[in-house]
Structure formats: structure tokens, C-alpha cells
Design an enzyme around this catalytic site. Structure first.
Site, PDB file in Angstrom:
ATOM      1  N   HIS A 422       0.895  -1.189  -0.006  1.00  0.00           N
ATOM      2  CA  HIS A 422       0.308   0.306  -0.056  1.00  0.00           C
ATOM      3  C   HIS A 422       1.299   1.375  -0.020  1.00  0.00           C
ATOM      4  O   HIS A 422       0.796   1.914  -0.578  1.00  0.00           O
ATOM      5  CB  HIS A 422      -1.132   0.126   1.341  1.00  0.00           C
ATOM      6  CG  HIS A 422      -1.880  -0.785   0.710  1.00  0.00           C
ATOM      7  ND1 HIS A 422      -2.860  -1.623   2.003  1.00  0.00           N
ATOM      8  CD2 HIS A 422      -2.952  -0.716  -0.064  1.00  0.00           C
ATOM      9  CE1 HIS A 422      -3.981  -1.956   1.649  1.00  0.00           C
ATOM     10  NE2 HIS A 422      -4.250  -1.817   0.606  1.00  0.00           N
ATOM     11  N   CYS A 752      25.568   0.126 -34.606  1.00  0.00           N
ATOM     12  CA  CYS A 752      25.051  -0.361 -33.067  1.00  0.00           C
ATOM     13  C   CYS A 752      25.899   0.460 -31.897  1.00  0.00           C
ATOM     14  O   CYS A 752      25.964   0.965 -31.027  1.00  0.00           O
ATOM     15  CB  CYS A 752      24.098  -1.516 -32.594  1.00  0.00           C
ATOM     16  SG  CYS A 752      25.709  -2.387 -32.824  1.00  0.00           S
TER      17      CYS A 752
END
Length: 794
Positions: A422, A752
Site C-alpha cells: 500500500h 549500433c
């Protein structure tokens, strides 16, 4: 039992989603699922609920309503002491008051019908009529009582639930959200208990709670009753499952994280609210195992997807497994109210340079933000005044009672808790970064100490010494112009894969397997293959790391599968080019057990790496484990968007051997659509491009190594680093040769390496040369994209 609006008690199976104003969100949702989803495989324990009518009559007939409203009208909720005193007074008024006789009689009758005269255990849960609305989360604001036995204890628990509408956190939340106190009523749900004290329980979401990525189900689990996970009192196991793979009946678990699970909540000695449950230690053997099997995870995820489909909204679901029967039940379901309502077109990224920062401690990150301030260690609610605006709240654990002070903090740190407790939910809603489950943050940090709390680096959150500078970048996806070629991303960290999908991209041009090995495994593959012959201290360290997996080798392969499949699921409709491991010997030696197997080389950058490793006799068995993982991802899980890339191929003979070795391990080029790309990072790769391309489906240029080897520079050397430039004419000449050879043969050609990320003008030149794609580091995608769209002009 009447179902009219004046009813005081209604069976859950007579309720539906349109009854929120009568029995609150939780109970309406339970009734909806029992009525509409039971035949679709969603199991919900039965029970009954008191109504809003019952609650309102209780307050008005007893005169409590006027007394309560008078108290609240005079209250300043930002005065923590006044809030605490007022809430306590109101709650005691309610508990001391008798229930109306007709309400008590209806509850007794409903409980008798439900129990059939047996001594059953029930859960008594709160359900507020304004809760779980699409624009507000009331999660955890009222109370839940478990293992309540006997009607007298049930009646007491109902009053306890009624009083919890006036918890400090609930009062404060209503004021800050603009809800009238009198406009919210409370329903008590009385539901048959699931015997999870001998099984497991937890929370699941139908999206990733950190990024909002909605193609996964995120499940947390721990032993015993679920309140320990909900409260954040335990660090649970965490799992991600792909929705698409579940729909396709493929293996769907793409991530597993083993939680410590030190404690569990079980039935107490009495069935009263005071002693209905107790907390006990979990046996070490159980802690070192996952609390759910693959089959159970799949069943849970299927139920979650059914619930989400029915409601048409991302869901926050509590579940429980009966340890005696093995059955899995849903005990609560509510709309997810934080990530699902954020504007997906707006990208907010927190960026920080931590290269020289000292890490003080770490845990699970909540929210992808960064906060900084002075540490305030708080042990209980009475110390809340210590926390001033902008401080960093540090505690053993927080719970929703702390919400009034959590919003003051720039960040929150706890020893205990998981990403679905919570407190984590409230932190997300408040927009406050939180790091939970740190273990001993209250001991490692000092009151008044300056720290920076970073949740912007993946699943792991880091607390750094001092207040570091950071920036927040905001962009709109809708403003991104079209380009003449594809922009892909270099993604090494699967933890951040889901958040990276929010950026404009056309797949992953480079996923480094060594990043997955380093972050998720941390052990040299040879050590896992030879566990029985390792020194005792190394073997013990590895044994702790591989807990929860069937064997050392299974751990290695399974973790590779998890890392690769996470990337593949995140970028499901785009190619994900996975580069086989390219550790150098000194890097491999840093892995656990690595020094036992790695040679000592003067220049590892030019030594035992890439393809040379794969074809060598003494590393081939390690390479075969990588092949096994890739084959499972592609063939068993069906993630055929995964492509393979081979690094550092020195000769065409090495190229041939690697292709044959891949085929021998079930990864045949062209089979099941498999593309095999080669890194072009040595001058020989460009000079003999046509020869190398006989064995591969294209090139991906590694500009770092290509520049190093063309100019004769050690890129790790600071002395000559000023000469390192991917835009050197000799490097560009080789780049042109590689691009031309691939275009001539109609094969893939991308880059890349670091060059285009550092130099947008190089990316523009590559675009002019006709390159297929440029794969960039995520932090440079937006700047480079806009630069290229602007004709290469800054």
C-alpha cells in the site's frame, strides 16, 4: 433477504459493479466477479456485505454523525498531532456504540446461512462507497480483519471496519482529494477465508506498476496471509508474465525475482480482532524457493486477464492460494488508478550522472523519479513532525497511516516492503520516488545526512551520498517527425525495457548478452558447469545466488531466457537483435568464480573474445548454454522477433565455424525466420565484406572497435583518447565499404556503436550513405531524432 435499497445486508452473489453506492467498490466488485466471471475461471470466495444504508442509519440513529462532522469541520488535517487526536476520538465513539438491533439480527442471519452452523473463519473487509474510482485510489485506507471466528467477533469486527473510515490517512486523503466526509459511507464485507496461511498470497496488477507497460501481468507473492505483502511488511517474490504468450498458450513467465520472505502471517489463537492472526518466521528452505510454481503463476495471470477484459480497465488484484487444496482465489479487485491514467504521449525522463557517486544502499525502486534531501529517520507515527518539506523519509516500513507526511517528502526509503504494498501505491500516486526492501537503510543512513534517491535506473533503486544534480526531460511523442531510416535502441538492462518502449523506436539494434549475464547472473558459466569441483567459499556464494532454480546450469539458462524474453516481449512487434556474449577475459574474471577459468592477458581488448571464444574447445560448452537459452526463447516461447548477432569475427573461417556451431545447437539461419547478423568492427570485416556476408544476413557496425582498430588506438587509454573519433576519414571509408556491400546484396546494414549517439552529424552522414538503421543509446534518441529531422542542422 431483500435486495431493495433499504436492505441492511446483501449476499455478494446478488451484487454487481453498479452497486458501488450501496456496498462500496470492493464488495461491488466481488459480487460482479462472482456473478459474471465464475464460469470463466475466476474463483471468488462467497459471503455477504452490510450496506451504506446500514452504515448511515448506524451513525444517524445514534447521533454520531453530527458529533463527527462537528469535529472534522474544525480540524486542520495538515496538523499531524490534531489529526491523530481527532481520528482516535471518533474511532472510539464508533466502537463504543451498539449496532442497531435490526442490523445485528440481519448480520446474524446471514452469517448462519453462510456458515451452515460450522465454525468457519471469515475475513471482514472495508469497502468505501467512494473508493477505487478511476481518478482516486483509496487502497489500504480502511481496515481488514482476518481469521474472525464466531458471530460475536464478526459483529465487533464490523464496528472496527466502520470506525476505520476515520483513520488518519482516510480523513487526510478525503480532504486533499476534495471528497466530502459525509459523502462517503462504509460497507463491511464478510467473506469466507482462503487458507493461505498454509499456502501463499499477494497482489497482482495487469500492467507494470513502474512504467505502465500494459502487455504484462505483474505478480507478487509470499507465504501466509496476504496482509504481509499488502502492508509491505515482507519482501515478496516478484514475477512478470506476458499476456500475449498466455493467449498463445506459450511459456509466459518472463521474469522471476526471489524475495526474502522472512516472515509470514498465520492464524492466531483466537478469532477476535485482537488475536486473530500472528506473525512467525519462515523456514530458510522455504525462503530459498519461489512461493509459486509456473503453473500457478499462469493460472493467476489468466484470471487477472479475464478480470481486466471484463472491466475494460487495468486492475489491481489481491489473491490467495489455499495451501490445503492448492486452489487459487481472487479476494479483491479494483481499478489501477496511477499508471493507467497517465498521458502516454508525454515522456518524462529523469537523468543523473552517478559515475563518481558513492552508493550507500539499494532496494526495489518505486516510480521512475529522483529525489534528494536530508535524511529523516522515523520509527513511528509520533515522530512525523521530524519530516519537513523536501526531506527524505527513512523508516523500517511505512503504511498508509503515514500518507499525511509522505507527501512532504522528496523521497521515501524503507527496510521492508515490496513494489505492490500500500505504501508503494501511495508513493506512486503522490509522485514521490520510493526505494523499498533495502534491508538495513535505517542503520546505513544517518539522520540529517544529504542523499540522492534514484529510481530512474531500473528495478534497483540506489541511495547515493550527497545531493547530486539531476535533470528532468519532457517530450511529446506526437511531435516526433518521420525519418528516412529506422532509429533503434541499444538496450542492455532488461529492468528498463518496459519504460524504453514508451520512446519512439523501431526495435532493439543491440541487446548485449553480457549485460544480462553481469546484472542478472553474476557468475562465470564455467563455475556453474563445474560446481562440484569449486572451492568451498566460491561454491557457497554461488549456491545463495542460484536459490529457487533447479540446478546451477538451469539458473544460468533460465536467467538468460528471462532477460532475453523480457526485451522480446517489451518490443514484441519489432526486431530485437541479441548479441552473443562479448566479455573480454578481464571482464569474465570479475564474475563470481571467473578468476578460476580466465587467462591473464596483456591486452584483453585484442585477445580471447567474440567468435574466437565460441569455437574454442574450452569455452564451447558455455556458448552452448547461450544457444540453449536463445532456442528456448524463439522456439518454445515463440518470440521469433529475436535475432542473433555475432561479435568480433576475425576471419571468414571463424564465421563459417560459428554458423555451423549455431546450427548444431538448433539455431539454423533462415529456419523459423531466424536472421543472424554479424558485427562489423574490424577493418577486415569491411575490406572482405562480400566474403563474410556469405555466412550472415547483414552487418551491424560496431564503431567503437572499428575506430580503435583502424586508428591503432586503445580506447581504454586516457592518454590518447583525444585522437579517438569515429568521424575520421579512414573510419568513414570503411563504413562506406560495409554499407555498399550490404546494399549490393540486399542485406541488413545498421550501426549500433557509440558514434551516432555521441555525434548526431555522423548519424546524418550514415543516413545519406543509405544505412538501414541507427541504434542509439536511449538517452540520445530524442536529440538525435530531432537533429536528423532538421536536415542535420543544430
Amino acid at each position: 433477504m431483500t435486495a431493495q435499497s433499504t436492505a441492511l445486508v446483501i449476499n455478494l452473489d446478488k451484487l454487481g459493479k453498479n452497486d458501488i453506492d450501496r456496498v462500496g467498490g470492493k464488495n461491488a466488485s466481488l459480487g460482479e466477479m462472482i456473478s459474471h466471471l465464475s464460469d470463466l475461471g475466476v474463483s471468488v470466495p462467497g459471503g455477504f456485505a452490510t450496506t451504506a444504508e446500514a452504515f448511515n442509519r448506524f451513525l444517524t440513529e445514534t447521533g454520531l454523525l453530527d458529533k463527527i462532522n462537528s469535529e472534522l469541520k474544525a480540524l486542520d488535517v495538515d496538523d499531524v498531532n490534531a489529526l491523530t487526536a481527532t481520528g482516535k476520538k471518533i474511532r472510539q465513539w464508533i466502537i463504543d456504540q451498539e449496532l442497531p438491533k435490526d442490523l445485528e439480527q440481519e448480520v446474524r442471519q446471514a452469517f448462519e446461512e453462510m456458515s451452515g452452523g460450522e465454525d468457519i473463519a471469515v475475513a471482514v473487509r472495508s469497502s468505501a462507497t467512494a473508493e477505487d474510482l478511476p481518478d482516486a485510489s483509496f487502497a489500504g485506507q480502511q481496515e481488514t480483519y482476518l481469521n474472525i471466528r464466531g458471530i460475536d467477533n464478526v459483529l465487533i469486527a464490523i464496528k472496527e471496519v466502520f470506525s476505520s473510515l476515520y483513520n488518519d490517512r482516510a480523513i487526510s486523503y478525503r480532504v486533499h482529494k476534495g471528497f466530502e466526509h459525509a459523502g462517503v459511507a462504509l460497507s463491511a464485507g464478510i467473506q469466507r477465508m482462503v487458507r493461505s496461511e498454509t499456502g501463499a498470497a499477494g497482489v497482482m496488477f495487469t500492467l507494470d506498476t513502474e512504467s505502465g507497460f500494459d502487455q504484462v501481468v505483474f505478480i507478487t507473492s509470499s507465504y501466509g496471509l496476504g496482509e504481509m505483502v499488502v502492508q509491505g511488511a515482507v519482501n515478496p517474490d516478484e514475477f512478470y508474465l506476458s499476456k500475449k504468450l498466455i493467449s498463445d498458450n506459450k511459456p509466459a513467465v518472463i521474469r522471476r525475482n526471489l524475495g526474502s520472505k522472512h516472515k509470514k502471517m498465520v492464524y492466531g489463537d483466537e478469532g477476535s480482532t485482537a488475536k486473530s492472526v500472528k506473525t512467525v518466521d519462515v523456514d530458510k528452505q522455504d525462503r530459498m524457493q519461489f512461493s509459486l510454481s509456473t503453473e500457478e503463476l499462469t493460472e493467476l495471470a489468466k484470471q487477472a486477464m479475464t478480470i481486466e477484459k471484463h472491466y475494460g480497465h487495468a486492475m489491481d488484484i489481491e489473491w490467495a492460494k489455499d495451501g490445503d487444496t492448492g486452489e487459487i482465489f481472487i479476494v479483491q479487485a479494483r481499478p489501477e488508478t496511477v499508471k493507467s491514467r497517465q498521458d502516454s504521449n508525454i515522456m518524462e525522463r529523469y537523468v543523473i550522472d552517478t559515475s563518481n557517486a558513492k552508493i550507500l544502499c539499494e532496494g526495489r525502486s518505486i516510480g521512475q523519479r529522483i529525489g534528494a534531501g536530508k535524511v529523516r529517520i522515523v520509527s513511528n507515527l509520533n515522530e512525523m513532525d521530524k519530516v519537513q518539506e523536501g526531506d527524505v523519509l527513512v523508516s523500517d516500513m511505512t503504511d498508509p497511516d503515514w500518507e499525511p507526511v509522505m507527501k512532504r517528502a522528496s523521497a521515501i526509503i524503507t527496510n521492508r516492503g515490496g513494489r505492490t504494498c500500500h505504501a508503494a501505491i501511495i508513493a506512486r500516486e503522490l509522485g514521490v520516488p520510493a526505494i523499498v526492501g533495502c534491508g538495513n537503510a535505517t542503520e546505513l543512513l544517518s539522520d540529517g545526512q544529504d542523499v540522492t534517491v534514484s529510481c530512474a535506473e531500473g528495478d534497483t533503486g540506489f541511495i547515493y551520498e550527497s545531493q547530486l544534480d539531476f535533470e528532468v526531460q519532457t517530450n511529446s511523442i506526437e511531435s516526433m517527425p518521420d525519418l528516412a531510416f529506422k532509429i533503434m535502441m541499444n538496450v542492455g538492462n532488461p529492468d528498463r525495457a518496459f519504460s524504453f518502449t514508451q520512446m519512439p523506436n523501431q526495435g532493439v539494434g543491440l541487446a548485449r548478452l553480457e549485460f544480462i549475464i553481469n546484472r542478472m547472473i553474476g557468475v562465470h558459466p564455467k563455475a556453474l558447469l563445474n560446481m562440484n569441483s569449486l572451492p568451498r567459499e566460491v561454491s557457497q556464494a554461488i549456491s545463495e545466488r542460484i536459490a529457487g532454480y533447479a540446478s546451477p546450469v538451469d539458473f544460468y539458462v533460465d536467467k538468460l531466457v528471462e532477460g532475453i524474453s523480457t526485451l522480446a516481449v517489451a518490443f514484441m512487434d519489432q526486431p530485437v537483435i541479441v548479441r552473443m556474449s562479448d566479455f573480454k577475459s578481464n571482464e569474465y574474471a570479475n564474475l563470481l568464480g571467473g578468476k578460476l577459468y580466465e587467462p591473464s592477458e596483456e591486452n584483453p581488448m585484442l585477445g580471447f573474445r567474440g567468435a574466437s571464444r565460441y569455437v574454442s574447445e574450452n569455452f564451447r560448452d558455455c556458448f552452448e548454454l547461450e544457444c540453449k537459452a536463445l532456442k528456448r526463447v524463439r522456439d518454445e516461447m515463440g518470440l521469433t522477433n529475436v535475432e542473433i548477432m555475432i561479435p568480433f569475427v576475425r576471419t571468414t573461417d571463424e564465421a563459417r565455424q560459428v554458423i555451423e556451431l549455431l546450427e548444431k545447437n538448433g539455431l539454423k539461419r533462415g529456419e523459423n525466420g531466424l536472421r543472424i547478423i554479424m558485427m562489423c568492427e574490424l577493418p577486415t570485416n569491411a575490406l572482405l565484406a562480400e566474403d563474410f556476408l556469405e555466412y550472415f544476413d547483414g552487418y551491424s557496425i560496431g564503431s567503437n572497435d572499428l575506430t580503435q582498430l583502424t586508428l591503432g588506438l586503445d580506447r581504454d587509454s586516457g592518454i590518447i583518447s583525444h585522437l579517438f573519433d569515429e568521424r575520421d576519414p579512414a573510419v568513414k571509408k570503411l563504413l562506406s565499404m560495409a554499407i555498399a556491400a550490404c546494399r549490393k546484396q540486399g542485406k541488413y546494414i545498421g550501426i549500433c556503436g557509440q558514434g551516432p549517439s555521441d555525434h548526431p552529424d555522423l548519424a546524418y552522414w550514415l543516413m545519406e550513405q543509405g544505412i538501414t538503421s541507427v541504434s542509439l543509446n536511449p538517452d540520445s534518441v530524442l536529440d538525435t531524432w530531432f537533429f536528423l529531422a532538421g536536415d542535420g542542422e543544430k
